[in-house]
Design an enzyme around this catalytic site. Structure first.
Site, PDB file in Angstrom:
ATOM      1  N   VAL A 140       0.886  -1.265   0.071  1.00 41.76           N
ATOM      2  CA  VAL A 140      -0.012  -0.049   0.129  1.00 41.76           C
ATOM      3  C   VAL A 140       0.906   1.359   0.069  1.00 41.76           C
ATOM      4  CG1 VAL A 140      -1.942  -1.163   1.108  1.00 41.76           C
ATOM      5  CG2 VAL A 140      -0.143   0.211   2.666  1.00 41.76           C
ATOM      6  N   CYS A 141       0.217   2.282  -0.695  1.00 41.14           N
ATOM      7  CA  CYS A 141       0.967   3.646  -0.381  1.00 41.14           C
ATOM      8  C   CYS A 141      -0.202   4.768  -0.688  1.00 41.14           C
ATOM      9  CB  CYS A 141       2.049   3.857  -1.620  1.00 41.14           C
ATOM     10  SG  CYS A 141       1.439   3.891  -3.328  1.00 41.14           S
ATOM     11  N   ALA A 142       0.045   5.926  -0.653  1.00 38.60           N
ATOM     12  CA  ALA A 142      -0.765   6.892  -0.709  1.00 38.60           C
ATOM     13  C   ALA A 142      -1.810   6.908  -1.977  1.00 38.60           C
ATOM     14  CB  ALA A 142      -0.187   8.337  -0.712  1.00 38.60           C
ATOM     15  N   LEU A 201      -4.200   4.269  -0.430  1.00 38.18           N
ATOM     16  CA  LEU A 201      -5.004   4.628   0.807  1.00 38.18           C
ATOM     17  C   LEU A 201      -5.914   5.645   0.541  1.00 38.18           C
ATOM     18  CD1 LEU A 201      -2.350   4.310   3.517  1.00 38.18           C
ATOM     19  CD2 LEU A 201      -4.039   2.630   3.197  1.00 38.18           C
TER      20      LEU A 201
END
Length: 143
Positions: free
Chosen positions: A100-102, A129
């Site tokens: 996951v990342c932004a 996210l």
């Protein structure tokens, strides 16, 4: 050394262009039939289900430490994007990985890298996210 620099340059280019640019360069992130390593982008709802049902899941957050401190998925482990480019990570190749990342660009690039290095089951949170929050998906409960 040249190989490490080349891989770092490719990953950096993917992170910089993210989304469409990474898709065009690498092709679809869906796994190919019969491929030894599977790399798939999944929705926030699919990611929630994966987190809740796979006890062996390695949940990895590829954001910066500053971003991570602002909030993260419960049970996630921070391994910043740049650590992957340097090879500074220790993940089992035999356990599933959810990245996951932004917004999904860094995790997409890391997923392609891990898949190419023989990790058998790698998932990318499509939209990152930000998509999780926009779709109002409840936080997962780890088993």
């Amino acid at each position: 050394m040249k190989k490490t620099i080349l891989i770092s340059a490719i990953v950096l280019a993917l992170a910089a262009t993210a989304g469409v640019g990474a898709y065009i360069f690498l092709g679809t992130s869906e796994s190919q039939p019969g491929a030894a390593a599977a790399f798939t982008s999944i929705s926030p709802l699919e990611a929630k289900s994966l987190i809740e049902t796979r006890t062996d899941l390695q949940l990895i957050d590829c954001r910066s430490p500053e971003e991570y401190r602002t909030g993260a998925l419960p049970g996630s482990t921070l391994i910043p994007f740049w650590e992957f480019t340097k090879g500074n990570y220790n993940l089992s190749k035999d356990k599933p990985i959810l990245l996951v990342c932004a917004v999904g660009g860094r995790s997409l690039a890391v997923g392609q890298l891990l898949s190419a290095r023989g990790h058998r089951e790698v998932y990318n949170l499509r939209g990152g996210l930000e998509a999780w929050i926009e779709q109002r998906v409840p936080l997962p409960r780890r088993p």
